[in-house]
Design an enzyme around this catalytic site. Structure first.
Site: not given
Length: 152
Positions: A17, A41, A90
């Site tokens: 990040h 979550k 990524r």
């Protein structure tokens, strides 16, 4: 003003990040780092901790703002007048996933998504891997900025 939103849960902020933010801030007049709030979550770090990790890591960067939001990312972009969403990639799986979201966001609004590839040496880092390392007592210090290490 070229304002971009970098959304995520940042649970915790990783060096991946950090890399995207440091490089992304050079592309825009303002970069809003927005922590999405999802009541369904379970997070390892509190919202307050996640905000502090980011604010401390970028305290000397005036072009970065940190906030939270609920709901659809495109709606929040409209609310803060952001014309771009910044996302890091990524690997090819990230691209396929993010591409579908970017196409949907573009269909729902006029917001463009800008993708940056993570720098080499950081593409293996994810928040879920970092959380697993922390849970199992491993050395995670090479995976996160110092602001996260200081909290533990």
């Amino acid at each position: 003003m070229r304002r971009a939103l970098f959304p995520g849960s940042f649970d915790p902020l990783t060096l991946g990040h950090y890399d995207i933010i440091k490089r992304g801030v050079t592309l825009f007049d303002e970069l809003v780092i927005a922590i999405g709030i999802n009541a369904d979550k379970q997070y390892m770090f509190s919202l307050e901790d996640r905000i502090n990790f980011i604010e401390e890591a970028f305290k000397d960067e005036p072009k970065i703002k940190v906030t939270t939001y609920k709901g659809m990312t495109v709606d929040f972009c409209k609310k803060i007048d952001a014309n771009f969403i910044l996302r890091g990639l990524r690997n090819p799986a990230d691209f396929e996933f993010e591409k579908a979201i970017a196409h949907t966001n573009r269909k729902l609004s006029e917001i463009e998504t800008v993708f940056l590839l993570t720098s080499s040496g950081k593409s293996y880092i994810s928040s879920s891997i970092v959380r697993d390392v922390i849970r199992n007592g491993g050395d995670y210090t090479g995976l996160v900025p110092d602001t996260v290490v200081a909290k533990q």
